[in-house]
Design an enzyme around this catalytic site. Structure first.
Site, PDB file in Angstrom:
ATOM      1  N   GLU A  26      -3.617  -0.052  -9.098  1.00 11.97           N
ATOM      2  CA  GLU A  26      -2.645   1.048  -9.169  1.00 11.97           C
ATOM      3  C   GLU A  26      -1.302   0.402  -9.520  1.00 11.97           C
ATOM      4  O   GLU A  26      -0.768  -0.378  -8.722  1.00 11.97           O
ATOM      5  CB  GLU A  26      -2.588   1.766  -7.813  1.00 11.97           C
ATOM      6  CG  GLU A  26      -1.776   3.043  -7.811  1.00 11.97           C
ATOM      7  CD  GLU A  26      -1.827   3.753  -6.436  1.00 11.97           C
ATOM      8  OE1 GLU A  26      -1.942   3.076  -5.389  1.00 11.97           O
ATOM      9  OE2 GLU A  26      -1.736   4.993  -6.417  1.00 11.97           O
ATOM     10  N   ASN A  31      -3.064   5.936  -1.364  1.00 10.35           N
ATOM     11  CA  ASN A  31      -2.973   6.065   0.094  1.00 10.35           C
ATOM     12  C   ASN A  31      -2.429   7.406   0.552  1.00 10.35           C
ATOM     13  O   ASN A  31      -2.614   7.781   1.705  1.00 10.35           O
ATOM     14  CB  ASN A  31      -2.189   4.903   0.689  1.00 10.35           C
ATOM     15  CG  ASN A  31      -3.101   3.699   0.805  1.00 10.35           C
ATOM     16  OD1 ASN A  31      -4.187   3.791   1.388  1.00 10.35           O
ATOM     17  ND2 ASN A  31      -2.720   2.595   0.201  1.00 10.35           N
ATOM     18  N   HIS A  72      -0.932  -2.848  -7.155  1.00 10.27           N
ATOM     19  CA  HIS A  72      -1.693  -2.538  -5.945  1.00 10.27           C
ATOM     20  C   HIS A  72      -3.182  -2.731  -6.218  1.00 10.27           C
ATOM     21  O   HIS A  72      -3.811  -1.922  -6.901  1.00 10.27           O
ATOM     22  CB  HIS A  72      -1.363  -1.095  -5.531  1.00 10.27           C
ATOM     23  CG  HIS A  72      -2.008  -0.666  -4.261  1.00 10.27           C
ATOM     24  ND1 HIS A  72      -2.235   0.645  -3.938  1.00 10.27           N
ATOM     25  CD2 HIS A  72      -2.480  -1.379  -3.215  1.00 10.27           C
ATOM     26  CE1 HIS A  72      -2.811   0.717  -2.765  1.00 10.27           C
ATOM     27  NE2 HIS A  72      -2.982  -0.495  -2.304  1.00 10.27           N
ATOM     28  N   SER A 114       0.826  -1.204   0.000  1.00 11.60           N
ATOM     29  CA  SER A 114       0.000   0.000   0.000  1.00 11.60           C
ATOM     30  C   SER A 114       0.855   1.246   0.000  1.00 11.60           C
ATOM     31  O   SER A 114       0.360   2.336  -0.290  1.00 11.60           O
ATOM     32  CB  SER A 114      -0.846   0.035   1.279  1.00 11.60           C
ATOM     33  OG  SER A 114      -1.653  -1.098   1.370  1.00 11.60           O
TER      34      SER A 114
HETATM   35  N1  LIG Z   1      -6.224  -4.619   3.500  1.00 13.09           N
HETATM   36  C1  LIG Z   1      -6.357  -3.795   2.468  1.00 13.09           C
HETATM   37  O1  LIG Z   1      -7.414  -3.175   2.280  1.00 13.09           O
HETATM   38  C2  LIG Z   1      -5.219  -3.643   1.498  1.00 13.09           C
HETATM   39  C3  LIG Z   1      -5.462  -3.029   0.265  1.00 13.09           C
HETATM   40  C4  LIG Z   1      -4.422  -2.924  -0.655  1.00 13.09           C
HETATM   41  C5  LIG Z   1      -3.163  -3.401  -0.313  1.00 13.09           C
HETATM   42  N2  LIG Z   1      -2.952  -3.974   0.898  1.00 13.09           N
HETATM   43  C6  LIG Z   1      -1.609  -4.501   1.194  1.00 13.09           C
HETATM   44  O2  LIG Z   1      -1.631  -5.910   1.033  1.00 13.09           O
HETATM   45  C7  LIG Z   1      -0.679  -6.515   1.924  1.00 13.09           C
HETATM   46  C8  LIG Z   1      -1.376  -7.568   2.771  1.00 13.09           C
HETATM   47  O3  LIG Z   1      -2.452  -6.974   3.478  1.00 13.09           O
HETATM   48  P1  LIG Z   1      -3.663  -7.858   4.036  1.00 13.09           P
HETATM   49  O4  LIG Z   1      -4.758  -6.904   4.360  1.00 13.09           O
HETATM   50  O5  LIG Z   1      -3.912  -9.024   3.141  1.00 13.09           O
HETATM   51  O6  LIG Z   1      -3.009  -8.378   5.416  1.00 13.09           O
HETATM   52  P2  LIG Z   1      -3.357  -9.684   6.267  1.00 13.09           P
HETATM   53  O7  LIG Z   1      -2.900  -9.389   7.646  1.00 13.09           O
HETATM   54  O8  LIG Z   1      -4.777 -10.098   6.038  1.00 13.09           O
HETATM   55  O9  LIG Z   1      -2.426 -10.824   5.591  1.00 13.09           O
HETATM   56  C9  LIG Z   1      -1.028 -10.800   5.602  1.00 13.09           C
HETATM   57  C10 LIG Z   1      -0.560 -12.240   5.468  1.00 13.09           C
HETATM   58  O10 LIG Z   1       0.862 -12.245   5.255  1.00 13.09           O
HETATM   59  C11 LIG Z   1       1.354 -13.423   5.895  1.00 13.09           C
HETATM   60  N3  LIG Z   1       2.810 -13.297   6.041  1.00 13.09           N
HETATM   61  C12 LIG Z   1       3.487 -12.493   6.907  1.00 13.09           C
HETATM   62  N4  LIG Z   1       4.819 -12.645   6.696  1.00 13.09           N
HETATM   63  C13 LIG Z   1       4.978 -13.549   5.698  1.00 13.09           C
HETATM   64  C14 LIG Z   1       6.110 -14.106   5.037  1.00 13.09           C
HETATM   65  N5  LIG Z   1       7.343 -13.744   5.365  1.00 13.09           N
HETATM   66  N6  LIG Z   1       5.899 -14.996   4.037  1.00 13.09           N
HETATM   67  C15 LIG Z   1       4.646 -15.369   3.698  1.00 13.09           C
HETATM   68  N7  LIG Z   1       3.526 -14.879   4.296  1.00 13.09           N
HETATM   69  C16 LIG Z   1       3.701 -13.973   5.285  1.00 13.09           C
HETATM   70  C17 LIG Z   1       0.581 -13.482   7.194  1.00 13.09           C
HETATM   71  O11 LIG Z   1       0.643 -14.771   7.769  1.00 13.09           O
HETATM   72  C18 LIG Z   1      -0.829 -13.099   6.722  1.00 13.09           C
HETATM   73  O12 LIG Z   1      -1.587 -14.236   6.368  1.00 13.09           O
HETATM   74  C19 LIG Z   1      -0.059  -5.375   2.734  1.00 13.09           C
HETATM   75  O13 LIG Z   1       1.113  -4.973   2.091  1.00 13.09           O
HETATM   76  C20 LIG Z   1      -1.123  -4.282   2.623  1.00 13.09           C
HETATM   77  O14 LIG Z   1      -0.601  -2.995   2.777  1.00 13.09           O
HETATM   78  C21 LIG Z   1      -3.953  -4.122   1.815  1.00 13.09           C
END
Ligand SMILES: NC(=O)c1ccc[n+]([C@@H]2O[C@H](COP(=O)([O-])OP(=O)(O)OC[C@H]3O[C@@H](n4cnc5c(N)ncnc54)[C@H](O)[C@@H]3O)[C@@H](O)[C@H]2O)c1
Length: 277
Positions: A146, A184, A134, A113
Site C-alpha cells: 500500500e 487498516n 506499507h 500501519s
Molecule cells: N505486524 C504486522 O503485521 C504489520 C504489518 C504491516 C505494518 N506493520 C508496521 O510495521 C512496524 C513494525 O511492526 P512489527 O510487527 O515489525 O513490530 P515488532 O515489535 O516486531 O518490531 C519493532 C522493532 O522496532 C525496534 N525499535 C523500536 N524503536 C526503535 C528505534 N527508535 N530505532 C530502531 N529500532 C527501534 C524494536 O526493537 C523492534 O525490534 C509498525 O509500524 C507496524 O504498524 C506491522
C-alpha cells in the site's frame, strides 16, 4: 537499478522481512535496530524463511543474507524504510535523524500501519521525499504494497516507490493519507469486533475464527490474524483510528488491552488469543 542501497530501521517481524525482499532483489541493505540482539534475531528469521524459499528454487540464503549488513546506527543510503514500533513519537524521531543522515535526494519511507505520513514528513526538511511503503505480514509472501501519499509527497517520489514495489515482485496500490489508510481502516475494526465477540462470550476463539475462515473464505480468522500482526500493534492502530476518525466504535476492546498489558502480544511473544509455545 533504483535505490541500490536501502537502510531498514527496525528489525522486528516487518523490518526483517523488508530487508529480506530488498536483499533478494539484489540491493545492498543496512539493517538497524535499537534493541540489543534484534538484528541477529531478524537475520535468523530471514535465514529460516530463505531456506524454505530456496527449496522452491529461490536464491541461496547465504547469497541474500550476504547483502545485509547490520549497522549500529542510521547510515547514509538511497532509501530508508522505517519499520520501528507503531508509536508516532518514536517514528518522528527516526525521521528527524534520518533527515540529518541520509542525502537530500534520498527517499524516507515508513511501513507504518496507520500513523499519518504527513506528520512524519513534518519532522524532516524534505516532505516531498517522504512516503508510506506499507508491506504486509509475512513480507516475503504477501503480494501487496500500500503506497501512501502524504499531503506533500511529490509525484516523482510516488512513482519511484510504486516502481520499486513492482521490482520487488509486489503489486502496489496507492492510498491517500487518512487514518489507517485503506487496509487498516477496513481490517482493524473487523479484528476489534471479533475481540468484542470473544469478550462478550458470543463464541470461543476457535468458533469465531472458523466462522470467518469458512463463512467469508478468509485464509486466517481475525483472532489468529491479530496474533500474527501483534496485539500491541492492533491497539496502537485502533488508537490512531479512534483519534483520527473520532468515533467511540474505534475504541480498542478492553480484552485487547488486557492481553497487551500482560505481555501476551501474539505470535511474537508466544501467546495471544492462541498459544504458540
Ligand atoms: N505486524 C504486522 O503485521 C504489520 C504489518 C504491516 C505494518 N506493520 C508496521 O510495521 C512496524 C513494525 O511492526 P512489527 O510487527 O515489525 O513490530 P515488532 O515489535 O516486531 O518490531 C519493532 C522493532 O522496532 C525496534 N525499535 C523500536 N524503536 C526503535 C528505534 N527508535 N530505532 C530502531 N529500532 C527501534 C524494536 O526493537 C523492534 O525490534 C509498525 O509500524 C507496524 O504498524 C506491522
Amino acid at each position: 537499478m533504483r535505490f541500490e542501497h536501502v537502510l531498514v530501521v527496525g528489525a522486528g517481524q516487518m523490518g526483517g522481512g523488508i530487508a529480506q525482499v530488498m536483499a533478494a532483489s539484489g540491493r545492498r541493505v543496512s539493517l538497524h535496530d535499537a534493541a540489543p540482539g534484534a538484528v541477529e534475531r531478524g537475520l535468523e528469521t530471514m535465514r529460516r524463511s530463505l531456506g524454505k524459499l530456496a527449496e522452491k528454487g529461490a536464491s541461496s540464503p547465504d547469497e541474500v543474507i550476504g547483502q545485509v549488513e547490520p549497522v549500529g546506527d542510521l547510515v547514509p543510503a538511497d532509501l530508508m524504510v522505517e519499520a520501528v514500533v507503531e508509536d508516532a513519537a518514536v517514528k518522528e524521531e527516526v525521521f528527524r535523524r534520518a533527515d540529518e543522515t541520509l542525502p537530500a535526494e534520498a527517499v524516507l519511507a515508513s511501513n507504518t500501519s496507520s500513523i499519518p505520513i504527513s506528520s512524519l514528513a513534518a519532522a524532516t526538511g524534505r516532505p516531498d521525499r517522504v512516503i508510506g511503503m506499507h508491506f504486509f505480514n509475512p513480507v516475503p509472501v504477501m503480494a501487496l504494497v500500500e503506497v501512501v501519499r502524504g499531503r506533500e509527497t511529490s509525484d516523482e517520489t510516488a512513482e519511484e516507490i510504486t516502481e520499486l514495489a513492482r521490482e520487488l515482485g509486489k503489486t502496489p496500490a496507492v492510498a491517500n493519507d487518512f487514518p489507517g489508510f485503506v487496509s487498516n481502516r477496513i481490517l482493524m475494526p473487523f479484528i476489534n469486533e471479533a475481540v468484542w465477540a470473544l469478550h462478550e462470550g458470543v463464541a470461543d476463539a476457535d468458533a469465531i475464527d472458523t466462522i470467518a475462515k469458512l463463512g467469508f473464505n478468509h485464509p486466517l480468522g481475525p483472532l489468529a490474524l491479530a496474533d500474527l500482526i501483534g496485539l500491541d500493534t492492533c491497539v496502537a492502530i485502533m488508537e490512531v483510528l479512534r483519534d483520527g476518525l473520532s468515533g467511540e466504535r474505534y475504541e480498542p476492546c478492553p480484552l485487547l488491552r488486557e492481553h497487551v498489558a500482560a505481555g501476551r502480544l501474539g505470535r511474537k511473544s508466544g501467546q495471544g488469543f492462541y498459544d504458540y509455545s
